[in-house]
Design a protein around this motif. Sequence first.
Motif, PDB file in Angstrom:
ATOM      1  N   GLU A 190      -7.477  13.673   2.024  1.00 13.25           N
ATOM      2  CA  GLU A 190      -7.255  14.989   1.439  1.00 13.25           C
ATOM      3  C   GLU A 190      -7.361  14.927  -0.081  1.00 13.25           C
ATOM      4  O   GLU A 190      -7.970  15.800  -0.717  1.00 13.25           O
ATOM      5  N   TYR A 191      -6.778  13.880  -0.663  1.00 12.29           N
ATOM      6  CA  TYR A 191      -6.845  13.699  -2.114  1.00 12.29           C
ATOM      7  C   TYR A 191      -8.295  13.567  -2.588  1.00 12.29           C
ATOM      8  O   TYR A 191      -8.707  14.223  -3.549  1.00 12.29           O
ATOM      9  N   ILE A 192      -9.093  12.723  -1.905  1.00  8.76           N
ATOM     10  CA  ILE A 192     -10.453  12.473  -2.357  1.00  8.76           C
ATOM     11  C   ILE A 192     -11.320  13.708  -2.191  1.00  8.76           C
ATOM     12  O   ILE A 192     -12.201  13.985  -3.013  1.00  8.76           O
ATOM     13  N   ALA A 202      -7.213   1.964  -5.694  1.00  9.10           N
ATOM     14  CA  ALA A 202      -7.478   0.741  -4.935  1.00  9.10           C
ATOM     15  C   ALA A 202      -6.168   0.011  -4.634  1.00  9.10           C
ATOM     16  O   ALA A 202      -5.952  -0.490  -3.525  1.00  9.10           O
ATOM     17  N   LYS A 203      -5.293  -0.025  -5.614  1.00  9.00           N
ATOM     18  CA  LYS A 203      -3.993  -0.671  -5.417  1.00  9.00           C
ATOM     19  C   LYS A 203      -3.135   0.112  -4.437  1.00  9.00           C
ATOM     20  O   LYS A 203      -2.455  -0.459  -3.593  1.00  9.00           O
ATOM     21  N   GLN A 204      -3.167   1.451  -4.543  1.00  9.43           N
ATOM     22  CA  GLN A 204      -2.384   2.280  -3.633  1.00  9.43           C
ATOM     23  C   GLN A 204      -2.885   2.180  -2.194  1.00  9.43           C
ATOM     24  O   GLN A 204      -2.138   2.430  -1.256  1.00  9.43           O
ATOM     25  N   ALA A 232       0.834  -1.194   0.000  1.00  7.53           N
ATOM     26  CA  ALA A 232       0.000   0.000   0.000  1.00  7.53           C
ATOM     27  C   ALA A 232       0.871   1.248   0.000  1.00  7.53           C
ATOM     28  O   ALA A 232       1.895   1.310   0.685  1.00  7.53           O
ATOM     29  N   ASP A 233       0.458   2.251  -0.767  1.00  8.66           N
ATOM     30  CA  ASP A 233       1.124   3.548  -0.735  1.00  8.66           C
ATOM     31  C   ASP A 233       0.526   4.421   0.371  1.00  8.66           C
ATOM     32  O   ASP A 233       1.211   5.271   0.938  1.00  8.66           O
ATOM     33  N   TYR A 234      -0.769   4.223   0.647  1.00  6.44           N
ATOM     34  CA  TYR A 234      -1.429   4.894   1.768  1.00  6.44           C
ATOM     35  C   TYR A 234      -1.389   3.925   2.955  1.00  6.44           C
ATOM     36  O   TYR A 234      -2.182   2.995   3.055  1.00  6.44           O
ATOM     37  N   LEU A 235      -0.446   4.167   3.867  1.00 10.13           N
ATOM     38  CA  LEU A 235      -0.153   3.187   4.907  1.00 10.13           C
ATOM     39  C   LEU A 235      -1.315   2.965   5.872  1.00 10.13           C
ATOM     40  O   LEU A 235      -1.435   1.894   6.465  1.00 10.13           O
ATOM     41  N   GLN A 236      -2.178   3.967   6.033  1.00 12.80           N
ATOM     42  CA  GLN A 236      -3.335   3.830   6.919  1.00 12.80           C
ATOM     43  C   GLN A 236      -4.594   3.437   6.153  1.00 12.80           C
ATOM     44  O   GLN A 236      -5.698   3.534   6.681  1.00 12.80           O
ATOM     45  N   GLY A 237      -4.414   2.997   4.917  1.00 11.55           N
ATOM     46  CA  GLY A 237      -5.550   2.541   4.130  1.00 11.55           C
ATOM     47  C   GLY A 237      -6.545   3.637   3.840  1.00 11.55           C
ATOM     48  O   GLY A 237      -6.177   4.792   3.595  1.00 11.55           O
ATOM     49  N   CYS A 238      -7.828   3.298   3.896  1.00 10.60           N
ATOM     50  CA  CYS A 238      -8.898   4.235   3.527  1.00 10.60           C
ATOM     51  C   CYS A 238      -8.950   5.454   4.433  1.00 10.60           C
ATOM     52  O   CYS A 238      -9.507   6.483   4.047  1.00 10.60           O
ATOM     53  N   ASP A 239      -8.413   5.330   5.651  1.00  6.30           N
ATOM     54  CA  ASP A 239      -8.437   6.433   6.605  1.00  6.30           C
ATOM     55  C   ASP A 239      -7.152   7.248   6.599  1.00  6.30           C
ATOM     56  O   ASP A 239      -6.973   8.135   7.448  1.00  6.30           O
ATOM     57  N   ASP A 240      -6.273   6.967   5.659  1.00  6.54           N
ATOM     58  CA  ASP A 240      -5.024   7.706   5.576  1.00  6.54           C
ATOM     59  C   ASP A 240      -5.324   9.179   5.278  1.00  6.54           C
ATOM     60  O   ASP A 240      -6.065   9.494   4.345  1.00  6.54           O
ATOM     61  N   PRO A 241      -4.773  10.111   6.070  1.00  5.76           N
ATOM     62  CA  PRO A 241      -5.050  11.537   5.858  1.00  5.76           C
ATOM     63  C   PRO A 241      -4.726  12.010   4.441  1.00  5.76           C
ATOM     64  O   PRO A 241      -5.430  12.870   3.894  1.00  5.76           O
ATOM     65  N   GLU A 242      -3.671  11.460   3.846  1.00  4.51           N
ATOM     66  CA  GLU A 242      -3.316  11.872   2.485  1.00  4.51           C
ATOM     67  C   GLU A 242      -4.384  11.439   1.491  1.00  4.51           C
ATOM     68  O   GLU A 242      -4.704  12.185   0.559  1.00  4.51           O
TER      69      GLU A 242
END
Length: 242
Positions: A35-37, A225-227, A22-32
């Motif tokens: 912010e992106y979405i 989804a992959k990230q 994963a590129d977003y280490l906290q998954g769906c709750d990752d702050p990055e």
Amino acid sequence: MKFIRFLLFVPLITTLSKQSHADYLQGCDDPEYLEYIDQRFTYLDSRNRRLLNDTLQDYQLSLSNHSNPYKVLNVLSRHIKYSAQFEPIEIAEFKIERAFDVANKMSIEQQIAGDVYDGFSSENHSVDIARAWIAYRKGDLKKAFNALHNSINDIDSAFLSAFGPDFDLVRQLYNDGYVEPVVAYIKKTELFWIGKRPNTLRSAWLNMIKAGCKIQFDSIDTIKAKQLGLTVIDVQKALGFD
């Protein structure tokens, strides 16, 4: 009321894809990611407001050029789904009535010509999406969900089969917490929107929904989804055909 429709069914083609990190280490709750979405939601809203004006200009131009009724109907139907999203409801409802006035005035020959092109499925789709938006804005959820699903009944459109149906209202519904009608809509698109790309998108969206992710319902979601570290699940299993 529909213009003209036929049913097109093509068997499902399945695809599988896996992601190991994963590129977003906290998954769906990752702050990055959040912010992106949020930035994407802002952009998509701005884009649709621009398209409201652009499609209105196209419609007005078709009238001033005395275009044939089929072209007028086509550009008007594209406009009304944005009208129903942003304009006062009474104005959007008037434009829907105007679309049917144009359709009713078309000659038999013009109706046949339109039907040969794509069965008026694109126009019907836009009208039902507009009706769904209006019902949703009025707070009539049952009518909104019914209109949303009616919008992809009996699709016989080369355009919709290639590029897929409208997902703007789906994005809004999902963001507002209405998951069940969104999942049903995604599954139903398999009847006419086929191939590797739509299968991969459906798989990504269903897996993101399962994980509780925010979704923009755009082609880039397969990458996101992959990230997020999500495994793209078996399409057949996701659609309930296994």
